[in-house]
Design a protein around this motif. Structure first.
Motif, PDB file in Angstrom:
ATOM      1  N   LEU A 132       0.835  -1.197   0.000  1.00 51.58           N
ATOM      2  CA  LEU A 132       0.000   0.000   0.000  1.00 51.58           C
ATOM      3  C   LEU A 132       0.873   1.251   0.000  1.00 51.58           C
ATOM      4  O   LEU A 132       0.634   2.183  -0.772  1.00 51.58           O
ATOM      5  CB  LEU A 132      -0.942   0.001   1.204  1.00 51.58           C
ATOM      6  CG  LEU A 132      -1.848   1.224   1.332  1.00 51.58           C
ATOM      7  CD1 LEU A 132      -2.798   1.342   0.135  1.00 51.58           C
ATOM      8  CD2 LEU A 132      -2.641   1.153   2.643  1.00 51.58           C
ATOM      9  N   CYS A 133       1.886   1.272   0.853  1.00 48.30           N
ATOM     10  CA  CYS A 133       2.802   2.426   0.891  1.00 48.30           C
ATOM     11  C   CYS A 133       3.450   2.655  -0.467  1.00 48.30           C
ATOM     12  O   CYS A 133       3.511   3.784  -0.954  1.00 48.30           O
ATOM     13  CB  CYS A 133       3.876   2.223   1.957  1.00 48.30           C
ATOM     14  SG  CYS A 133       3.283   2.353   3.651  1.00 48.30           S
ATOM     15  N   ARG A 183       4.310   7.208   2.836  1.00 44.68           N
ATOM     16  CA  ARG A 183       4.950   6.838   4.105  1.00 44.68           C
ATOM     17  C   ARG A 183       3.895   6.309   5.083  1.00 44.68           C
ATOM     18  O   ARG A 183       2.769   6.799   5.134  1.00 44.68           O
ATOM     19  CB  ARG A 183       5.668   8.037   4.700  1.00 44.68           C
ATOM     20  CG  ARG A 183       6.744   8.590   3.769  1.00 44.68           C
ATOM     21  CD  ARG A 183       7.522   9.703   4.427  1.00 44.68           C
ATOM     22  NE  ARG A 183       8.366  10.392   3.493  1.00 44.68           N
ATOM     23  CZ  ARG A 183       9.525   9.943   3.034  1.00 44.68           C
ATOM     24  NH1 ARG A 183       9.970   8.768   3.424  1.00 44.68           N
ATOM     25  NH2 ARG A 183      10.247  10.640   2.187  1.00 44.68           N
ATOM     26  N   SER A 184       4.296   5.336   5.872  1.00 42.26           N
ATOM     27  CA  SER A 184       3.340   4.722   6.803  1.00 42.26           C
ATOM     28  C   SER A 184       2.795   5.734   7.805  1.00 42.26           C
ATOM     29  O   SER A 184       1.622   5.663   8.183  1.00 42.26           O
ATOM     30  CB  SER A 184       3.959   3.524   7.512  1.00 42.26           C
ATOM     31  OG  SER A 184       5.111   3.906   8.219  1.00 42.26           O
ATOM     32  N   ILE A 185       3.607   6.698   8.227  1.00 47.22           N
ATOM     33  CA  ILE A 185       3.137   7.686   9.202  1.00 47.22           C
ATOM     34  C   ILE A 185       2.006   8.535   8.613  1.00 47.22           C
ATOM     35  O   ILE A 185       1.037   8.860   9.294  1.00 47.22           O
ATOM     36  CB  ILE A 185       4.298   8.567   9.734  1.00 47.22           C
ATOM     37  CG1 ILE A 185       3.843   9.398  10.925  1.00 47.22           C
ATOM     38  CG2 ILE A 185       4.861   9.464   8.667  1.00 47.22           C
ATOM     39  CD1 ILE A 185       3.705   8.618  12.179  1.00 47.22           C
ATOM     40  N   TYR A 186       2.113   8.866   7.339  1.00 50.13           N
ATOM     41  CA  TYR A 186       1.065   9.629   6.654  1.00 50.13           C
ATOM     42  C   TYR A 186      -0.231   8.809   6.604  1.00 50.13           C
ATOM     43  O   TYR A 186      -1.313   9.311   6.905  1.00 50.13           O
ATOM     44  CB  TYR A 186       1.523   9.999   5.242  1.00 50.13           C
ATOM     45  CG  TYR A 186       0.469  10.718   4.420  1.00 50.13           C
ATOM     46  CD1 TYR A 186       0.226  12.073   4.593  1.00 50.13           C
ATOM     47  CD2 TYR A 186      -0.274  10.029   3.457  1.00 50.13           C
ATOM     48  CE1 TYR A 186      -0.744  12.725   3.837  1.00 50.13           C
ATOM     49  CE2 TYR A 186      -1.243  10.676   2.702  1.00 50.13           C
ATOM     50  CZ  TYR A 186      -1.470  12.025   2.895  1.00 50.13           C
ATOM     51  OH  TYR A 186      -2.428  12.675   2.152  1.00 50.13           O
ATOM     52  N   LEU A 193      -4.100   9.412   8.322  1.00 47.22           N
ATOM     53  CA  LEU A 193      -5.370   9.410   7.591  1.00 47.22           C
ATOM     54  C   LEU A 193      -6.298   8.282   8.042  1.00 47.22           C
ATOM     55  O   LEU A 193      -7.511   8.453   8.118  1.00 47.22           O
ATOM     56  CB  LEU A 193      -5.122   9.258   6.089  1.00 47.22           C
ATOM     57  CG  LEU A 193      -4.513  10.432   5.344  1.00 47.22           C
ATOM     58  CD1 LEU A 193      -4.322  10.079   3.881  1.00 47.22           C
ATOM     59  CD2 LEU A 193      -5.382  11.674   5.484  1.00 47.22           C
ATOM     60  N   PHE A 194      -5.697   7.123   8.303  1.00 52.76           N
ATOM     61  CA  PHE A 194      -6.454   5.917   8.634  1.00 52.76           C
ATOM     62  C   PHE A 194      -5.886   5.318   9.921  1.00 52.76           C
ATOM     63  O   PHE A 194      -5.137   4.339   9.884  1.00 52.76           O
ATOM     64  CB  PHE A 194      -6.364   4.898   7.485  1.00 52.76           C
ATOM     65  CG  PHE A 194      -6.828   5.435   6.157  1.00 52.76           C
ATOM     66  CD1 PHE A 194      -8.174   5.453   5.826  1.00 52.76           C
ATOM     67  CD2 PHE A 194      -5.916   5.936   5.240  1.00 52.76           C
ATOM     68  CE1 PHE A 194      -8.604   5.944   4.610  1.00 52.76           C
ATOM     69  CE2 PHE A 194      -6.337   6.432   4.013  1.00 52.76           C
ATOM     70  CZ  PHE A 194      -7.679   6.440   3.696  1.00 52.76           C
ATOM     71  N   PRO A 195      -6.214   5.909  11.072  1.00 58.52           N
ATOM     72  CA  PRO A 195      -5.628   5.480  12.346  1.00 58.52           C
ATOM     73  C   PRO A 195      -5.930   4.013  12.684  1.00 58.52           C
ATOM     74  O   PRO A 195      -7.016   3.518  12.431  1.00 58.52           O
ATOM     75  CB  PRO A 195      -6.288   6.397  13.376  1.00 58.52           C
ATOM     76  CG  PRO A 195      -6.867   7.524  12.618  1.00 58.52           C
ATOM     77  CD  PRO A 195      -7.158   7.000  11.238  1.00 58.52           C
TER      78      PRO A 195
END
Length: 99
Positions: free
Chosen positions: A56-57, A70-73, A77-79
């Motif tokens: 997905l990233c 990036r996974s942090i982004y 968005l999707f916690p």
């Protein structure tokens, strides 16, 4: 629709339906969310399965830019579990590598 809001028929999906499902999780879909959902649906069209977090990233980076891949982004968005939520909102089957 299945018990956990993952669609049984991908053709039944719509942006309005995605917004309604997200609203049940107290998530309001905005342009940034929709870009990620679109990237995930393109991945599914190409490979025939829902992307887990790493693919997905990579897919989001390719379609939306490196900073958005990036996974942090995606967590912002999707916690919680971005890959599962993206699949859920994008009308895709649950990713196999997600618990």
């Amino acid at each position: 629709m299945s018990d956990k809001n993952y669609l049984n028929k991908l053709a039944d999906w719509s942006w309005d339906q995605a917004s309604n499902i997200a609203a049940e999780d107290a998530v309001e879909l905005e342009t940034e969310h929709l870009q990620v959902l679109d990237a995930a649906r393109r991945f599914y069209d190409q490979y025939g399965f829902s992307p887990s977090m790493r693919p997905l990233c990579k897919t989001v980076a390719e379609h939306c830019g490196l900073e958005k891949g990036r996974s942090i982004y995606l967590l912002q968005l999707f916690p919680g579990s971005p890959a599962k939520l993206v699949a859920k909102y994008a009308g895709l089957p649950k990713p196999k590598n997600c618990i």
